[in-house]
Enzyme design. Structure first.
Site, PDB file in Angstrom:
ATOM      1  N   CYS A 143      16.333 -48.992 -51.899  1.00  0.00           N
ATOM      2  CA  CYS A 143      16.156 -47.876 -52.831  1.00  0.00           C
ATOM      3  C   CYS A 143      17.439 -47.056 -52.983  1.00  0.00           C
ATOM      4  CB  CYS A 143      14.998 -46.992 -52.375  1.00  0.00           C
ATOM      5  SG  CYS A 143      15.089 -46.438 -50.653  1.00  0.00           S
ATOM      6  N   PHE A 144      18.085 -46.709 -51.869  1.00  0.00           N
ATOM      7  CA  PHE A 144      19.331 -45.957 -51.960  1.00  0.00           C
ATOM      8  C   PHE A 144      20.415 -46.714 -52.731  1.00  0.00           C
ATOM      9  CE2 PHE A 144      17.886 -43.599 -48.004  1.00  0.00           C
ATOM     10  CZ  PHE A 144      17.786 -42.359 -48.615  1.00  0.00           C
TER      11      PHE A 144
END
Length: 328
Positions: A143-144
């Site tokens: 996600c990051f």
């Protein structure tokens, strides 16, 4: 098309079921959990009551009769089943970290031996659509790295240093409660963690290098008291100065054909529940600040996984995903 979700009890599994319910060609027929076999899915995901009558199962990989499998499992678990599914002709989108990095990098970052390594496309569609098209297996990004890479990509080759600072919602930690996610420790607070050593940094470095950048890359995440979303501030230090208008044009042109990347002020609530990444930039000459907002469970996980499935299977890329965010 028949779909299985392996490890469907967590937040990402629930999001896959929610989003795929609206897909024109995908039918979720199998949701797995070793500990919850026999339990109705909507007892764990009550928001899905009335939309599914599935129960959790615990089938062996060589007995699964599906066309596509999503692996919503912890790292090291995917490597034990991915090859078995592929050998049976099942297409796979892996949402764990097991195939995102080269073998040596994975083993160094995660501190484990990879027991069934093969190279897989890294599924940020806006950057790797060609490799993902008709693929049998896709490694869905973290996600990051999704929010960070999309924030920096248009300027990557102009940079000598990129510093990512991300604020993330609590759902990114998963559904198992801990001291870190305990409400009194999260509410009215901002908690930096793994200041210089977060595992996702390796993916960010990999993607910048793949974009032809030799920039140094740094990353620090912060936990903030929201359920969903990642707001990433990318400080992009340039080799030569660039005005804001030039940087804006660069971003608009770079993403002009990308439905899920919008050039507008990033607001977490505006992308909540959606597969969109909103980005905006501002320059002070040698430093461009690019800010992105995504829903960590959708564009940062399950939505992007479905986007990758659509690409690998030849479906319309937006199928099941063309819904607006929830503001306020």
């Amino acid at each position: 098309m028949k779909v299985a979700i392996v490890g469907a009890s967590g937040y990402a599994g629930g999001e896959l079921v929610r989003l795929l319910y609206h897909h024109s060609s995908a039918d979720v027929v199998c949701v797995t959990s070793r500990s919850l076999a026999g339990t109705p899915l909507d007892e764990v995901h009550p928001h899905l009551k009335g939309f599914t009558h599935l129960k959790f199962e615990n089938p062996a990989p060589d007995t699964m009769d599906v066309d596509v499998a999503f692996l919503a499992v912890p790292h090291t678990a995917a490597m034990t089943i991915a090859g078995k599914l592929l050998s049976r002709g099942i297409r796979v989108v892996d949402m764990s970290a097991d195939y995102r990095l080269p073998k040596d990098v994975f083993e160094k970052v995660y501190g484990v031996t990879h027991t069934d390594y093969f190279k897989a496309p890294y599924g940020i569609p806006e950057l790797h659509r060609k490799e993902c098209t008709n693929a049998k297996f896709i490694a869905n990004p973290g996600c990051f790295p999704t929010g960070a890479t999309l924030a920096a990509a248009p300027l990557a080759r102009y940079a000598h240093t990129v510093i990512f600072d991300s604020k993330t919602g609590v759902s990114g930690a998963g559904d198992n409660p801990s001291a870190t996610t305990h409400y009194p420790n999260v509410g009215d607070n901002v908690n930096p963690y793994k200041w210089t050593s977060h595992r996702h940094l390796a993916e960010m470095k990999q993607e910048l290098a793949g974009l032809g950048s030799s920039a140094a890359c740094y990353f620090t995440p912060h936990l903030v008291p929201v359920n969903r979303g990642i707001l990433t501030t990318a400080h992009i230090l340039l080799k030569e100065p660039m005005e804001t208008k030039e940087a804006e044009k660069l971003y608009r042109d770079y993403y002009k054909d990308e439905f899920f990347v919008r050039y507008q002020k990033p607001i977490l609530a505006a992308v909540r529940g959606s597969n969109f990444c909103d980005i905006m930039v501002e320059s002070e000459g040698l430093r461009v600040v690019a800010i992105s907002a995504i829903d960590n469970l959708v564009k940062g996980a399950s939505g992007q996984a479905i986007q990758n499935m659509n690409i690998m299977c030849g479906f319309k890329e937006t199928d099941g995903l063309d819904a607006a965010g929830m503001l306020p």
